[in-house]
Design a protein around this motif. Structure first.
Motif, PDB file in Angstrom:
ATOM      1  N   ILE A 214      -3.842 146.163  -5.969  1.00 15.79           N
ATOM      2  CA  ILE A 214      -4.953 145.631  -5.169  1.00 15.79           C
ATOM      3  C   ILE A 214      -4.450 144.560  -4.210  1.00 15.79           C
ATOM      4  CG2 ILE A 214      -7.166 144.425  -5.255  1.00 15.79           C
ATOM      5  CD1 ILE A 214      -7.718 145.714  -7.911  1.00 15.79           C
ATOM      6  N   ARG A 215      -3.580 143.685  -4.684  1.00 17.16           N
ATOM      7  CA  ARG A 215      -3.012 142.664  -3.808  1.00 17.16           C
ATOM      8  C   ARG A 215      -2.165 143.295  -2.714  1.00 17.16           C
ATOM      9  NH1 ARG A 215      -0.661 137.127  -5.007  1.00 17.16           N
ATOM     10  NH2 ARG A 215      -1.467 137.000  -2.881  1.00 17.16           N
ATOM     11  N   ALA A 216      -1.402 144.317  -3.097  1.00 17.83           N
ATOM     12  CA  ALA A 216      -0.581 145.006  -2.098  1.00 17.83           C
ATOM     13  C   ALA A 216      -1.458 145.626  -1.012  1.00 17.83           C
ATOM     14  CB  ALA A 216       0.273 146.074  -2.774  1.00 17.83           C
ATOM     15  N   ARG A 217      -2.568 146.196  -1.422  1.00 25.21           N
ATOM     16  CA  ARG A 217      -3.505 146.786  -0.459  1.00 25.21           C
ATOM     17  C   ARG A 217      -4.128 145.718   0.432  1.00 25.21           C
ATOM     18  NH1 ARG A 217      -4.804 151.508   2.159  1.00 25.21           N
ATOM     19  NH2 ARG A 217      -7.019 151.508   2.703  1.00 25.21           N
ATOM     20  N   LEU A 218      -4.526 144.597  -0.165  1.00 25.95           N
ATOM     21  CA  LEU A 218      -5.179 143.534   0.587  1.00 25.95           C
ATOM     22  C   LEU A 218      -4.248 142.956   1.649  1.00 25.95           C
ATOM     23  CD1 LEU A 218      -7.674 141.734   0.919  1.00 25.95           C
ATOM     24  CD2 LEU A 218      -6.717 140.201  -0.808  1.00 25.95           C
ATOM     25  N   GLN A 219      -2.967 142.847   1.327  1.00 20.78           N
ATOM     26  CA  GLN A 219      -2.009 142.272   2.271  1.00 20.78           C
ATOM     27  C   GLN A 219      -1.739 143.165   3.465  1.00 20.78           C
ATOM     28  OE1 GLN A 219       1.352 141.384  -0.215  1.00 20.78           O
ATOM     29  NE2 GLN A 219       0.396 139.572  -1.133  1.00 20.78           N
ATOM     30  N   THR A 220      -2.055 144.450   3.345  1.00 21.92           N
ATOM     31  CA  THR A 220      -1.841 145.370   4.469  1.00 21.92           C
ATOM     32  C   THR A 220      -3.060 145.478   5.383  1.00 21.92           C
ATOM     33  OG1 THR A 220      -2.590 147.311   3.201  1.00 21.92           O
ATOM     34  CG2 THR A 220      -0.251 146.740   3.068  1.00 21.92           C
ATOM     35  N   LEU A 221      -4.176 144.892   4.976  1.00 23.80           N
ATOM     36  CA  LEU A 221      -5.397 145.003   5.776  1.00 23.80           C
ATOM     37  C   LEU A 221      -5.366 144.063   6.970  1.00 23.80           C
ATOM     38  CD1 LEU A 221      -8.118 145.178   2.967  1.00 23.80           C
ATOM     39  CD2 LEU A 221      -6.997 147.066   4.164  1.00 23.80           C
ATOM     40  N   ASP A 222      -5.945 144.495   8.051  1.00 30.16           N
ATOM     41  CA  ASP A 222      -6.034 143.690   9.260  1.00 30.16           C
ATOM     42  C   ASP A 222      -7.142 142.654   9.090  1.00 30.16           C
ATOM     43  OD1 ASP A 222      -6.058 142.609  11.758  1.00 30.16           O
ATOM     44  OD2 ASP A 222      -6.303 144.512  12.833  1.00 30.16           O
ATOM     45  N   ARG A 223      -6.787 141.384   9.203  1.00 29.02           N
ATOM     46  CA  ARG A 223      -7.766 140.315   9.039  1.00 29.02           C
ATOM     47  C   ARG A 223      -8.854 140.357  10.100  1.00 29.02           C
ATOM     48  NH1 ARG A 223      -7.680 138.021   4.020  1.00 29.02           N
ATOM     49  NH2 ARG A 223      -5.535 138.229   3.235  1.00 29.02           N
ATOM     50  N   ALA A 224      -8.585 141.071  11.177  1.00 25.14           N
ATOM     51  CA  ALA A 224      -9.603 141.165  12.228  1.00 25.14           C
ATOM     52  C   ALA A 224     -10.864 141.845  11.723  1.00 25.14           C
ATOM     53  CB  ALA A 224      -9.030 141.930  13.426  1.00 25.14           C
ATOM     54  N   CYS A 225     -10.734 142.704  10.712  1.00 24.62           N
ATOM     55  CA  CYS A 225     -11.914 143.377  10.145  1.00 24.62           C
ATOM     56  C   CYS A 225     -12.875 142.363   9.551  1.00 24.62           C
ATOM     57  CB  CYS A 225     -11.480 144.383   9.088  1.00 24.62           C
ATOM     58  SG  CYS A 225     -10.413 145.714   9.683  1.00 24.62           S
ATOM     59  N   PHE A 226     -12.328 141.395   8.817  1.00 27.79           N
ATOM     60  CA  PHE A 226     -13.171 140.388   8.180  1.00 27.79           C
ATOM     61  C   PHE A 226     -13.727 139.409   9.221  1.00 27.79           C
ATOM     62  CE2 PHE A 226      -9.557 141.275   5.183  1.00 27.79           C
ATOM     63  CZ  PHE A 226     -10.222 142.254   4.483  1.00 27.79           C
ATOM     64  N   GLU A 227     -12.898 139.068  10.206  1.00 26.01           N
ATOM     65  CA  GLU A 227     -13.355 138.167  11.256  1.00 26.01           C
ATOM     66  C   GLU A 227     -14.473 138.807  12.072  1.00 26.01           C
ATOM     67  OE1 GLU A 227      -9.881 137.279  13.448  1.00 26.01           O
ATOM     68  OE2 GLU A 227      -8.934 136.115  11.840  1.00 26.01           O
ATOM     69  N   ALA A 228     -14.346 140.110  12.328  1.00 26.18           N
ATOM     70  CA  ALA A 228     -15.395 140.807  13.079  1.00 26.18           C
ATOM     71  C   ALA A 228     -16.706 140.814  12.305  1.00 26.18           C
ATOM     72  CB  ALA A 228     -14.947 142.237  13.372  1.00 26.18           C
ATOM     73  N   ALA A 229     -16.630 141.021  10.984  1.00 26.96           N
ATOM     74  CA  ALA A 229     -17.849 141.001  10.166  1.00 26.96           C
ATOM     75  C   ALA A 229     -18.519 139.634  10.217  1.00 26.96           C
ATOM     76  CB  ALA A 229     -17.505 141.382   8.732  1.00 26.96           C
ATOM     77  N   GLU A 230     -17.715 138.566  10.154  1.00 20.19           N
ATOM     78  CA  GLU A 230     -18.278 137.223  10.212  1.00 20.19           C
ATOM     79  C   GLU A 230     -18.877 136.939  11.588  1.00 20.19           C
ATOM     80  OE1 GLU A 230     -15.132 134.649   9.110  1.00 20.19           O
ATOM     81  OE2 GLU A 230     -15.090 135.289   7.003  1.00 20.19           O
ATOM     82  N   ASP A 231     -18.197 137.417  12.644  1.00 16.61           N
ATOM     83  CA  ASP A 231     -18.715 137.199  13.998  1.00 16.61           C
ATOM     84  C   ASP A 231     -20.042 137.918  14.208  1.00 16.61           C
ATOM     85  OD1 ASP A 231     -16.526 135.688  14.586  1.00 16.61           O
ATOM     86  OD2 ASP A 231     -15.415 137.297  15.572  1.00 16.61           O
ATOM     87  N   LEU A 232     -20.242 139.025  13.499  1.00 21.70           N
ATOM     88  CA  LEU A 232     -21.488 139.783  13.634  1.00 21.70           C
ATOM     89  C   LEU A 232     -22.592 139.244  12.728  1.00 21.70           C
ATOM     90  CD1 LEU A 232     -20.020 143.406  13.825  1.00 21.70           C
ATOM     91  CD2 LEU A 232     -21.034 142.064  15.685  1.00 21.70           C
TER      92      LEU A 232
END
Length: 324
Positions: A214-232
């Motif tokens: 799970i940590r390995a998967r999380l480290q490969t994710l683009d943080r822009a996905c989470f930032e975009a959700a917060e911006d919306l």
């Protein structure tokens, strides 16, 4: 190679790799220093847009002088290690189809012992116990593992490193130590060996195996996905449930599968916590070996090996799968 002066035609500058480029820069700097025109590391403006005639490469693994295959006996040792690991497994699978009563004495091809295993009440009962414990432990350890990963992801770097070190340390502690400590703790809180202690123990030592993918998967994710959700305007809970968890699904499934196979395979810790009515499959197999090896053990080992292969392959595929 031409020097890197402003009056040099960019097309006339040729270099094919990082070594040639480094030599070119060094010669240019040396010439400028000799002329008294050296201005540090400043290069002509056109150099920023200059590309090498061949792609730059700093990889040295392809260098023949550094190739491991040039060392004596490396190939033989590699084959020997692989054979030492996998030939015994092949032998076990081969003799699981033995028609005789001796585990390692071939008397003809037969599915006789597969039928014996699937109709043996004791083996079926032990398998059911292992499955019940493994399924419950997998669900609990997966839930706790996901919460753990999400928690340390929002911690400071020092806190995250400390938490990771603590959770990984459990995999380095000898199992017999964990087994004795778990049994002592169970006795200390007034519980007797049985299903509940087995589930608690299996859940505990399965958590690190859930956390890793799970940590390995999380480290490969683009943080822009989470930032975009917060911006919306998404709240923290919405971001976790609608963005983070769906993206982590391959890692979660992979961790759950790893936890399941680890729980099914555990012997040492289970040996301290089982009772007459809660004997797991590894414990039962060990009791059979003490009485004498017969082909039914080869059959059980083959089925467990098949389960491990399927789960390992599935876990690897899910872990390495890229988000679409």
């Amino acid at each position: 190679m031409s020097m890197l002066h402003d009056d040099v035609d960019p097309k006339a500058v040729k270099y094919s790799d990082s070594d040639e480029f480094g030599a070119l820069v060094a010669r240019t700097q040396a010439e400028r220093a000799a002329d008294g025109t050296d201005s540090g590391a400043q290069m002509p403006d056109w150099l920023e847009e200059k590309k090498p005639d061949r792609p730059l490469s700093t990889r040295r693994s392809g260098n023949r002088d550094n190739s491991l295959k040039r060392f004596p006996a490396v190939g033989f040792l590699s084959v020997f290690v692989l054979a030492f690991l996998y030939v015994p497994m092949v032998i076990v699978v081969f003799f699981s189809f033995n028609g005789g009563r001796q585990a390692l004495l071939w008397e003809g091809f037969s599915f006789r012992w597969y039928g014996e295993v699937f109709t043996n009440g004791a083996i079926i009962k032990a398998t059911e116990t292992s499955l019940i414990v493994a399924i419950i432990a997998t669900v609990l350890s997966t839930l706790l593992g996901v919460l753990y990963v999400l928690a340390i992801d929002h911690m400071s770097r020092a806190g995250s490193a400390l938490a990771t070190a603590l959770i990984n340390a459990s995999m380095l502690i000898p199992e017999i130590v964990l087994g004795v400590a778990t049994m002592a703790f169970i006795r200390l809180i007034g519980m007797a060996p049985g299903y509940v202690p087995l589930v608690l123990a299996h859940t505990t030592f399965c958590i690190p195996f859930v956390v890793m993918p799970i940590r390995a998967r999380l480290q490969t994710l683009d943080r822009a996905c989470f930032e975009a959700a917060e911006d919306l305007g998404a709240s923290g809970f919405t971001t976790v449930t609608r963005v983070t968890l769906p993206l982590l699904t391959p890692g979660v499934i992979s961790g759950a599968l790893m936890a399941f196979v680890v729980s099914m395979d555990d012997f040492m810790i289970s040996n301290f916590l089982t009772t007459a009515g809660t004997t797991t499959l590894p414990i039962y197999i060990f009791s059979l070996i003490r009485k004498g090896v017969n082909p039914s053990i080869n059959v059980v080992a083959t089925l467990l090996l098949l389960l491990a292969i399927v789960i390992t392959v599935t876990s690897t595929v899910l872990t390495n799968r890229k988000s679409k």
